[in-house]
Motif scaffolding. Structure first.
Motif, PDB file in Angstrom:
ATOM      1  N   GLN A   1       0.268   5.524   0.940  1.00 48.58           N
ATOM      2  CA  GLN A   1      -0.411   6.382   2.175  1.00 48.58           C
ATOM      3  C   GLN A   1       0.448   7.535   1.562  1.00 48.58           C
ATOM      4  O   GLN A   1       1.773   8.023   1.252  1.00 48.58           O
TER       5      GLN A   1
ATOM      6  N   LEU B   1      -4.871   6.267   1.266  1.00 49.58           N
ATOM      7  CA  LEU B   1      -4.286   4.852   1.393  1.00 49.58           C
ATOM      8  C   LEU B   1      -5.156   4.493  -0.318  1.00 49.58           C
ATOM      9  O   LEU B   1      -5.724   4.368  -0.589  1.00 49.58           O
TER      10      LEU B   1
ATOM     11  N   TYR C   1       0.867  -0.869   0.379  1.00 48.14           N
ATOM     12  CA  TYR C   1      -0.204  -0.040   0.096  1.00 48.14           C
ATOM     13  C   TYR C   1       0.722   1.280   0.089  1.00 48.14           C
ATOM     14  O   TYR C   1       2.057   1.250   0.324  1.00 48.14           O
TER      15      TYR C   1
ATOM     16  N   LEU D   1       3.428   1.151   2.510  1.00 46.94           N
ATOM     17  CA  LEU D   1       3.421   0.291   3.723  1.00 46.94           C
ATOM     18  C   LEU D   1       3.992  -0.991   3.357  1.00 46.94           C
ATOM     19  O   LEU D   1       3.363  -1.453   2.004  1.00 46.94           O
TER      20      LEU D   1
ATOM     21  N   TYR E   1       0.430  10.912   4.015  1.00 46.99           N
ATOM     22  CA  TYR E   1       0.211  12.004   5.134  1.00 46.99           C
ATOM     23  C   TYR E   1       0.465  13.877   5.059  1.00 46.99           C
ATOM     24  O   TYR E   1       1.482  14.411   4.640  1.00 46.99           O
TER      25      TYR E   1
ATOM     26  N   PHE F   1      -2.851  10.834   8.734  1.00 50.99           N
ATOM     27  CA  PHE F   1      -3.061  10.282   7.291  1.00 50.99           C
ATOM     28  C   PHE F   1      -4.400  11.028   7.041  1.00 50.99           C
ATOM     29  O   PHE F   1      -5.019  11.369   7.197  1.00 50.99           O
TER      30      PHE F   1
ATOM     31  N   ALA G   1       5.409  -6.523   5.969  1.00 53.73           N
ATOM     32  CA  ALA G   1       5.377  -6.625   7.573  1.00 53.73           C
ATOM     33  C   ALA G   1       4.734  -5.623   8.109  1.00 53.73           C
ATOM     34  O   ALA G   1       5.110  -5.157   9.180  1.00 53.73           O
ATOM     35  N   ASN G   2       4.060  -4.843   8.047  1.00 52.10           N
ATOM     36  CA  ASN G   2       3.136  -3.741   8.296  1.00 52.10           C
ATOM     37  C   ASN G   2       3.681  -2.779   8.698  1.00 52.10           C
ATOM     38  O   ASN G   2       4.228  -2.001  10.160  1.00 52.10           O
ATOM     39  N   ASN G   3       5.234  -2.268   8.021  1.00 51.40           N
ATOM     40  CA  ASN G   3       5.790  -0.989   8.610  1.00 51.40           C
ATOM     41  C   ASN G   3       5.768   0.230   7.539  1.00 51.40           C
ATOM     42  O   ASN G   3       5.977  -0.199   6.240  1.00 51.40           O
ATOM     43  N   LEU G   4       5.447   1.204   7.720  1.00 56.14           N
ATOM     44  CA  LEU G   4       5.735   2.882   7.220  1.00 56.14           C
ATOM     45  C   LEU G   4       6.680   2.778   7.426  1.00 56.14           C
ATOM     46  O   LEU G   4       7.069   3.390   7.794  1.00 56.14           O
ATOM     47  N   PHE G   5       6.924   3.413   5.318  1.00 55.57           N
ATOM     48  CA  PHE G   5       8.403   3.795   5.802  1.00 55.57           C
ATOM     49  C   PHE G   5       8.223   5.786   4.524  1.00 55.57           C
ATOM     50  O   PHE G   5       6.901   5.291   3.542  1.00 55.57           O
ATOM     51  N   PHE G   6       8.799   6.585   5.048  1.00 52.44           N
ATOM     52  CA  PHE G   6       8.040   7.382   4.600  1.00 52.44           C
ATOM     53  C   PHE G   6       8.958   8.250   3.984  1.00 52.44           C
ATOM     54  O   PHE G   6      10.726   7.960   3.458  1.00 52.44           O
ATOM     55  N   GLY G   7       8.865   9.348   2.815  1.00 52.44           N
ATOM     56  CA  GLY G   7       9.617   9.549   1.657  1.00 52.44           C
ATOM     57  C   GLY G   7      10.419  10.886   2.945  1.00 52.44           C
ATOM     58  O   GLY G   7       9.811  11.353   3.277  1.00 52.44           O
TER      59      GLY G   7
END
Lengths: 111, 113
Positions: free
Chosen positions: A34, A49, A32, A93, A36, A46, A96-102
């Motif tokens: 997302q 998505l 996914y 996302l 923000y 948020f 592994a359900n971890n969120l990494f940002f730009g």
């Protein structure tokens, strides 16, 4: 190496115009994507998505596209208003359900 | 409905000291993630806790450690502080299925002098 890049650090547009922000990623296989919004001194909030099998998603004046071939997402704000001025962050996302940002793009809407 | 609460809001520490930051997740959320955000940068993932265990970890040294309690609240500990640790530390809570987005607190602004 893994990277999430947003096309520009800052973007200025006139009120009423459409703002388009770009997010490109490498070496990720996100389930996914997302978007923000972050105001100064606050945590990200948020917005939207989009799934990997979706091409486009809309919410009020917001529209997000997701191209897994190009590894790119576009975020549009139509009929922009000064209140839309903020930093916008894309985030991936993983499975592994971890969120990494730009890195974020700071949008300023000029009245 | 209370969102994510972080304490303290601001903190000044001396290089070499240790610090503990606290986070209470949004009601109904059981997963807590911590992020470090330097000025002008996007949040960098530190680690995530679920069921009182560290589930995933980002590229941060062992000086960064954490804990999750049975009520889902969490702490972030940083030992041997460096000047480069100065940043906004964000806590985010979510359900195990994170597709509904993370809910962030307003962060703790840590300054190391």
């Amino acid at each position: 190496s893994q990277k999430i890049e947003q096309n520009s650090e800052a973007l200025n547009i006139q009120e009423g115009k459409t703002a388009t922000l770009t997010c490109n990623y490498t070496n990720y296989s996100p389930a996914y994507l997302q978007w923000y919004r972050q105001d100064p001194g606050r945590g990200p909030v948020f917005l939207l998505l989009i799934r990997e099998n979706e091409k486009e998603k809309r919410k009020e004046r917001l529209k997000v596209t997701f191209d897994t071939t190009l590894k790119q997402s576009l975020f549009h704000i139509t009929a922009s208003q000064p209140a839309d001025s903020a930093t916008y962050l894309c985030a991936l996302l993983t499975g592994a359900n971890n969120l990494f940002f730009g890195t974020g793009t700071r949008l300023t809407v000029i009245p | 409905d209370a969102g994510v609460t972080q304490s303290p809001t601001h903190l000044i520490k001396t290089r070499g000291q240790q610090v503990t930051l606290r986070c209470s997740p949004k009601s109904g959320h059981d997963t807590v993630s911590w992020y470090q955000q330097a000025l002008g940068q996007g949040p960098q993932f530190i680690f995530q806790y679920y069921e009182e265990e560290e589930r995933q970890r980002g590229n941060f040294p062992d000086r960064f450690s954490g804990h999750q309690f049975p009520n889902y609240s969490s702490e972030l500990n940083v030992n041997a502080l460096l000047l480069g640790d100065s940043a906004l530390y964000l806590c985010a809570s979510s359900l195990p299925d994170s597709r509904r987005g993370y809910t962030f607190g307003s962060g703790t602004r840590l300054t190391v002098v």
